[in-house]
Write an enzyme that holds these catalytic residues in place. Structure first.
Site, PDB file in Angstrom:
ATOM      1  N   ASP A   1       8.095  -5.843 -11.957  1.00 15.61           N
ATOM      2  CA  ASP A   1       9.116  -5.339 -11.026  1.00 15.61           C
ATOM      3  C   ASP A   1       9.453  -6.410  -9.998  1.00 15.61           C
ATOM      4  O   ASP A   1       8.573  -6.870  -9.268  1.00 15.61           O
ATOM      5  CB  ASP A   1       8.574  -4.098 -10.305  1.00 15.61           C
ATOM      6  CG  ASP A   1       9.611  -3.502  -9.358  1.00 15.61           C
ATOM      7  OD1 ASP A   1      10.452  -2.723  -9.825  1.00 15.61           O
ATOM      8  OD2 ASP A   1       9.584  -3.836  -8.154  1.00 15.61           O
TER       9      ASP A   1
ATOM     10  N   HIS B   1      18.943  -1.249  -4.756  1.00 14.41           N
ATOM     11  CA  HIS B   1      17.670  -1.266  -4.017  1.00 14.41           C
ATOM     12  C   HIS B   1      17.577  -0.151  -2.970  1.00 14.41           C
ATOM     13  O   HIS B   1      16.520   0.439  -2.772  1.00 14.41           O
ATOM     14  CB  HIS B   1      17.490  -2.645  -3.366  1.00 14.41           C
ATOM     15  CG  HIS B   1      16.070  -3.053  -3.199  1.00 14.41           C
ATOM     16  ND1 HIS B   1      15.640  -4.349  -3.310  1.00 14.41           N
ATOM     17  CD2 HIS B   1      14.966  -2.335  -2.907  1.00 14.41           C
ATOM     18  CE1 HIS B   1      14.340  -4.402  -3.093  1.00 14.41           C
ATOM     19  NE2 HIS B   1      13.906  -3.197  -2.838  1.00 14.41           N
TER      20      HIS B   1
ATOM     21  N   LYS C   1      16.608  -5.730  -8.793  1.00 14.57           N
ATOM     22  CA  LYS C   1      17.339  -4.779  -7.935  1.00 14.57           C
ATOM     23  C   LYS C   1      18.439  -5.478  -7.159  1.00 14.57           C
ATOM     24  O   LYS C   1      18.257  -6.606  -6.691  1.00 14.57           O
ATOM     25  CB  LYS C   1      16.379  -4.111  -6.944  1.00 14.57           C
ATOM     26  CG  LYS C   1      15.109  -3.570  -7.562  1.00 14.57           C
ATOM     27  CD  LYS C   1      14.245  -2.803  -6.583  1.00 14.57           C
ATOM     28  CE  LYS C   1      12.851  -2.597  -7.136  1.00 14.57           C
ATOM     29  NZ  LYS C   1      11.938  -3.721  -6.917  1.00 14.57           N
TER      30      LYS C   1
ATOM     31  N   TYR D   1      13.324 -10.321  -3.213  1.00 12.96           N
ATOM     32  CA  TYR D   1      11.936 -10.829  -3.234  1.00 12.96           C
ATOM     33  C   TYR D   1      11.908 -12.357  -3.372  1.00 12.96           C
ATOM     34  O   TYR D   1      10.879 -12.979  -3.161  1.00 12.96           O
ATOM     35  CB  TYR D   1      11.124 -10.198  -4.371  1.00 12.96           C
ATOM     36  CG  TYR D   1      10.973  -8.695  -4.316  1.00 12.96           C
ATOM     37  CD1 TYR D   1      11.401  -7.959  -3.218  1.00 12.96           C
ATOM     38  CD2 TYR D   1      10.407  -7.996  -5.381  1.00 12.96           C
ATOM     39  CE1 TYR D   1      11.267  -6.567  -3.189  1.00 12.96           C
ATOM     40  CE2 TYR D   1      10.270  -6.611  -5.353  1.00 12.96           C
ATOM     41  CZ  TYR D   1      10.712  -5.914  -4.253  1.00 12.96           C
ATOM     42  OH  TYR D   1      10.581  -4.540  -4.243  1.00 12.96           O
TER      43      TYR D   1
HETATM   44  N1  LIG Z   1      12.204  -0.206  -4.115  1.00 12.57           N
HETATM   45  C1  LIG Z   1      11.683  -0.463  -2.935  1.00 12.57           C
HETATM   46  O1  LIG Z   1      12.297  -0.274  -1.878  1.00 12.57           O
HETATM   47  C2  LIG Z   1      10.260  -0.966  -2.874  1.00 12.57           C
HETATM   48  C3  LIG Z   1       9.576  -0.968  -1.652  1.00 12.57           C
HETATM   49  C4  LIG Z   1       8.245  -1.407  -1.642  1.00 12.57           C
HETATM   50  C5  LIG Z   1       7.659  -1.832  -2.824  1.00 12.57           C
HETATM   51  N2  LIG Z   1       8.357  -1.860  -3.997  1.00 12.57           N
HETATM   52  C6  LIG Z   1       7.741  -2.346  -5.266  1.00 12.57           C
HETATM   53  O2  LIG Z   1       6.492  -1.693  -5.438  1.00 12.57           O
HETATM   54  C7  LIG Z   1       5.466  -2.689  -5.545  1.00 12.57           C
HETATM   55  C8  LIG Z   1       4.155  -2.142  -5.016  1.00 12.57           C
HETATM   56  O3  LIG Z   1       4.251  -1.764  -3.654  1.00 12.57           O
HETATM   57  P1  LIG Z   1       3.695  -2.659  -2.446  1.00 12.57           P
HETATM   58  O4  LIG Z   1       3.675  -4.091  -2.802  1.00 12.57           O
HETATM   59  O5  LIG Z   1       4.464  -2.210  -1.257  1.00 12.57           O
HETATM   60  O6  LIG Z   1       2.238  -2.161  -2.207  1.00 12.57           O
HETATM   61  P2  LIG Z   1       0.962  -1.656  -3.050  1.00 12.57           P
HETATM   62  O7  LIG Z   1       1.056  -2.054  -4.468  1.00 12.57           O
HETATM   63  O8  LIG Z   1       0.767  -0.221  -2.703  1.00 12.57           O
HETATM   64  O9  LIG Z   1      -0.208  -2.435  -2.317  1.00 12.57           O
HETATM   65  C9  LIG Z   1      -0.361  -3.821  -2.372  1.00 12.57           C
HETATM   66  C10 LIG Z   1      -1.594  -4.134  -1.539  1.00 12.57           C
HETATM   67  O10 LIG Z   1      -2.731  -3.516  -2.116  1.00 12.57           O
HETATM   68  C11 LIG Z   1      -3.706  -4.514  -2.402  1.00 12.57           C
HETATM   69  N3  LIG Z   1      -4.363  -4.131  -3.669  1.00 12.57           N
HETATM   70  C12 LIG Z   1      -3.890  -4.318  -4.917  1.00 12.57           C
HETATM   71  N4  LIG Z   1      -4.756  -3.836  -5.835  1.00 12.57           N
HETATM   72  C13 LIG Z   1      -5.797  -3.338  -5.144  1.00 12.57           C
HETATM   73  C14 LIG Z   1      -7.025  -2.730  -5.526  1.00 12.57           C
HETATM   74  N5  LIG Z   1      -7.327  -2.521  -6.814  1.00 12.57           N
HETATM   75  N6  LIG Z   1      -7.881  -2.339  -4.554  1.00 12.57           N
HETATM   76  C15 LIG Z   1      -7.582  -2.538  -3.259  1.00 12.57           C
HETATM   77  N7  LIG Z   1      -6.445  -3.118  -2.818  1.00 12.57           N
HETATM   78  C16 LIG Z   1      -5.562  -3.520  -3.765  1.00 12.57           C
HETATM   79  C17 LIG Z   1      -2.957  -5.809  -2.499  1.00 12.57           C
HETATM   80  O11 LIG Z   1      -3.793  -6.894  -2.120  1.00 12.57           O
HETATM   81  P3  LIG Z   1      -3.872  -8.305  -2.927  1.00 12.57           P
HETATM   82  O12 LIG Z   1      -2.477  -8.678  -3.324  1.00 12.57           O
HETATM   83  O13 LIG Z   1      -4.458  -9.199  -1.886  1.00 12.57           O
HETATM   84  O14 LIG Z   1      -4.768  -8.081  -4.097  1.00 12.57           O
HETATM   85  C18 LIG Z   1      -1.858  -5.618  -1.457  1.00 12.57           C
HETATM   86  O15 LIG Z   1      -2.339  -5.878  -0.158  1.00 12.57           O
HETATM   87  C19 LIG Z   1       6.048  -3.864  -4.753  1.00 12.57           C
HETATM   88  O16 LIG Z   1       5.349  -5.054  -4.989  1.00 12.57           O
HETATM   89  C20 LIG Z   1       7.468  -3.846  -5.244  1.00 12.57           C
HETATM   90  O17 LIG Z   1       7.527  -4.417  -6.542  1.00 12.57           O
HETATM   91  C21 LIG Z   1       9.639  -1.410  -4.044  1.00 12.57           C
END
Ligand SMILES: NC(=O)c1ccc[n+]([C@@H]2O[C@H](COP(=O)([O-])OP(=O)(O)OC[C@H]3O[C@@H](n4cnc5c(N)ncnc54)[C@H](OP(=O)(O)O)[C@@H]3O)[C@@H](O)[C@H]2O)c1
Length: 247
Positions: free
Chosen positions: A32, A93, A62, A37
């Site tokens: 994704d 987005h 997006k 990004y």
């Molecule tokens: N459409 C939208 O508006 C929107 C908004 C937000 C996000 N997104 C998408 O959704 C994806 C995921 O959401 P996000 O990046 O906001 O947050 P997330 O995936 O909920 O959390 C990422 C965080 O969790 C940590 N983490 C990962 N695996 C873990 C585990 N097994 N145990 C403990 N901690 C862990 C990561 O640390 P490390 O990296 O240090 O391992 C990072 O700090 C984004 O990357 C993006 O692609 C879309």
């Protein structure tokens, strides 16, 4: 659409490339990204370096809402950066401001008709906005990517998506979760997994797409190692009840 994908927000450059390579090596086939990004080029390169055939991958990007009116040019830029001739899913987005909601959606449908995106959808849309698009064009978004996690669980909202035939794709599974929550810790211990893996499995068991982001190879691997156990209905219910949403 693979139920588990790699999120890539806040990863750029060599870090992003390494994370995507690690993910592809342990079996992820869904990545994704988004124009904002600023990592599409790195993702394209990691995919090429991996040797995984393009037709085995599901790549989402997006459109920034500020690019309303310049949709096709923005997609062309994404495809050039990714070095791909199509994406598997192209999302708006966020809802564009003003009157562009429907015109942007028409532009996405045109891109799908031209084969530049195999599927098209939206992100951060309310169900009333999904309905506005469907009423205007006769075509519903295939996906709505929205924040989702046990604390945000909303059975009615999930049902509203299902009823409309819109796939609910969840984002930020961990940022919205206390991984020390005693319910998650207890259920994880019972399965010999981590609370993070329980959160991901909870998405899968609800057939909600989940895209955890990690830059850490061990976590990237652990986040994909969620197919050898399943939650019981009782466990799913306990996790559902961690929701703080009230309707
Ligand atoms: N459409 C939208 O508006 C929107 C908004 C937000 C996000 N997104 C998408 O959704 C994806 C995921 O959401 P996000 O990046 O906001 O947050 P997330 O995936 O909920 O959390 C990422 C965080 O969790 C940590 N983490 C990962 N695996 C873990 C585990 N097994 N145990 C403990 N901690 C862990 C990561 O640390 P490390 O990296 O240090 O391992 C990072 O700090 C984004 O990357 C993006 O692609 C879309």
């Amino acid at each position: 659409m693979p139920l588990v994908g790699l999120g890539t927000w806040q990863m750029t450059g060599a870090r992003c490339r390494a994370a995507v390579r690690s993910a592809l090596e342990v079996g992820y086939r869904h990545i994704d990204t988004a124009t904002i990004y600023r990592n599409e080029r790195e993702i394209g390169r990691a995919v090429r370096d991996s040797g995984v055939p393009r037709d085995q991958l599901f790549v989402t990007t997006k459109l920034p809402p500020g690019a309303a009116g310049r949709e096709r040019r923005t997609l062309d830029d994404s495809l050039r950066a990714l070095a791909m001739d199509h994406v598997d899913l192209w999302l708006v987005h966020w809802p564009p401001r003003g009157g562009a909601l429907v015109s942007t959606w028409r532009a996405l449908l045109a891109a799908r008709d031209q084969g530049l995106a195999r599927a098209v959808g939206v992100s951060n849309y309310r169900t009333a906005q999904l309905d506005e698009l469907t009423a205007a064009t006769g075509v519903a978004p295939q996906v709505n990517q929205i924040p989702w996690a046990p604390a945000l669980y909303d059975a009615a909202l999930l049902a509203e998506h299902r009823r409309r035939g819109v796939v609910l794709e969840g984002y930020s599974p961990f940022k919205n979760t206390d991984l020390r929550d005693p319910v998650l810790v207890e259920i994880a211990a019972g399965h010999g997994v981590t609370p993070a893996q329980v959160v991901l499995r909870w998405h899968i068991d609800h057939e909600v797409v989940v895209i955890p982001k990690s830059a850490t190879p061990e976590r990237i691997a652990a986040n994909f190692d969620v197919f050898d156990f399943a939650l019981t209905d009782g466990e799913l219910g306990r996790i559902d009840r961690l929701s703080t949403r009230r309707r």
